[in-house]
Each structure stands twice: as C-alpha cells, then as structure tokens.
Design a protein around this motif. Sequence first.
Motif, PDB file in Angstrom:
ATOM      1  N   ILE A 100       0.885  -1.165   0.000  1.00  0.00           N
ATOM      2  CA  ILE A 100       0.000   0.000   0.000  1.00  0.00           C
ATOM      3  C   ILE A 100       0.916   1.206   0.000  1.00  0.00           C
ATOM      4  N   ALA A 101       1.028   1.846  -1.118  1.00  0.00           N
ATOM      5  CA  ALA A 101       1.939   2.982  -1.239  1.00  0.00           C
ATOM      6  C   ALA A 101       1.609   3.745  -2.514  1.00  0.00           C
ATOM      7  N   GLY A 102       2.280   4.849  -2.676  1.00  0.00           N
ATOM      8  CA  GLY A 102       2.112   5.625  -3.891  1.00  0.00           C
ATOM      9  C   GLY A 102       1.437   6.954  -3.632  1.00  0.00           C
ATOM     10  N   LEU A 136       1.027  -7.467   8.648  1.00  0.00           N
ATOM     11  CA  LEU A 136       0.992  -6.111   8.116  1.00  0.00           C
ATOM     12  C   LEU A 136       2.099  -5.311   8.785  1.00  0.00           C
ATOM     13  N   GLU A 137       2.915  -4.659   7.971  1.00  0.00           N
ATOM     14  CA  GLU A 137       3.991  -3.808   8.485  1.00  0.00           C
ATOM     15  C   GLU A 137       3.726  -2.384   8.015  1.00  0.00           C
ATOM     16  N   ALA A 138       3.655  -1.453   8.970  1.00  0.00           N
ATOM     17  CA  ALA A 138       3.415  -0.044   8.639  1.00  0.00           C
ATOM     18  C   ALA A 138       4.737   0.640   8.329  1.00  0.00           C
ATOM     19  N   GLY A 139       4.714   1.516   7.341  1.00  0.00           N
ATOM     20  CA  GLY A 139       5.889   2.293   6.964  1.00  0.00           C
ATOM     21  C   GLY A 139       5.632   3.773   7.144  1.00  0.00           C
ATOM     22  N   ASP A 140       6.408   4.582   6.466  1.00  0.00           N
ATOM     23  CA  ASP A 140       6.281   6.035   6.555  1.00  0.00           C
ATOM     24  C   ASP A 140       5.195   6.553   5.612  1.00  0.00           C
TER      25      ASP A 140
END
Length: 153
Positions: A100-102, A136-140
């Motif tokens: 999940i990014a972008g 699930l790993e959360a990022g910035d």
Amino acid sequence: MRTGISFARDWQLIKVARSLRRHDVAAPLVRRLLADAPPGLTEEITAIAGRLGEENGAALLAHTEERFDPPTLMEGLLLTWGIPCLSTDEAESEAVTITIAGEGVAAALRETFADIRVAVPYLTGYVRALQGDAVLEAGDGGSMTIRFPSRGK
C-alpha cells in the motif's frame, strides 16, 4: 405532476442532492477523539479498531466462495475502498506481498479510516482474520506492506 409539488422545487432538490457530499459524522468524531484523547483512550480506540477489523474480515471470509484466496480478497477490498496497492506474487514460495503505497495513499487512508492510528490496527485485524499467518507492516507516510506467507487456499 402531483398537486402541491412544483418543478422548480424538485429541480432545486436534485441540485442540492448532487452538490452535497456524503455526510459523515464518524470521521471527524474519530479525528477529534484521537487528537484530544489521553494515551489510554487512544490505546482503547485502536484496540477496538483491531477487533472490528478481525470481525469484518471473518464476516467477509464466511461469505466468500472457497476459491477466493486471502491475498486476492485483501487486494480487492483495498481497491474497492480506493486505497492504491500493488500485489506481487512469489511463485516459488507461493507467497504474496501487497504494498500500500504511492501517490494519494495518505489521502485515501484518511478518507477510508479517518486516521492512520485507526487504519493500521483495523487492517491488521482484517488481514489476520483472512489468513492467520499474514503480517501487516506499517511504513512512513501511510505506506504499508501486507505479507501473505503462503496462498492460504
């Protein structure tokens, strides 16, 4: 035309209905609760979000056909909710990773969940309900990675 109803009034009602956005009280309420809440309340809210995610994930899983695999369900949900994601399939290990990014991911998460502090536990619970060993790993900046170690068929 019915008696007592005018075309002009009906036209105005149609214009109002088209121009107003969906009325959502829950999102501003959650944002304010989290912004003004003491740490204990914030933890309670995020715990509730996690349990709700698990409940909703279990309910979806119970209503789907057997041939749907958890990564496909999760990717479909995210796309339905307007959250940009990319799925990569590792054929050798049968593992699937959804990123999940972008551009626009932060806005999409806020639109869906009101606050990232609600999104992460909710999605974590949802993912766990779909496949117990998924992570699930959360990022910035709202980016997240969901790892489904095996197809989970």
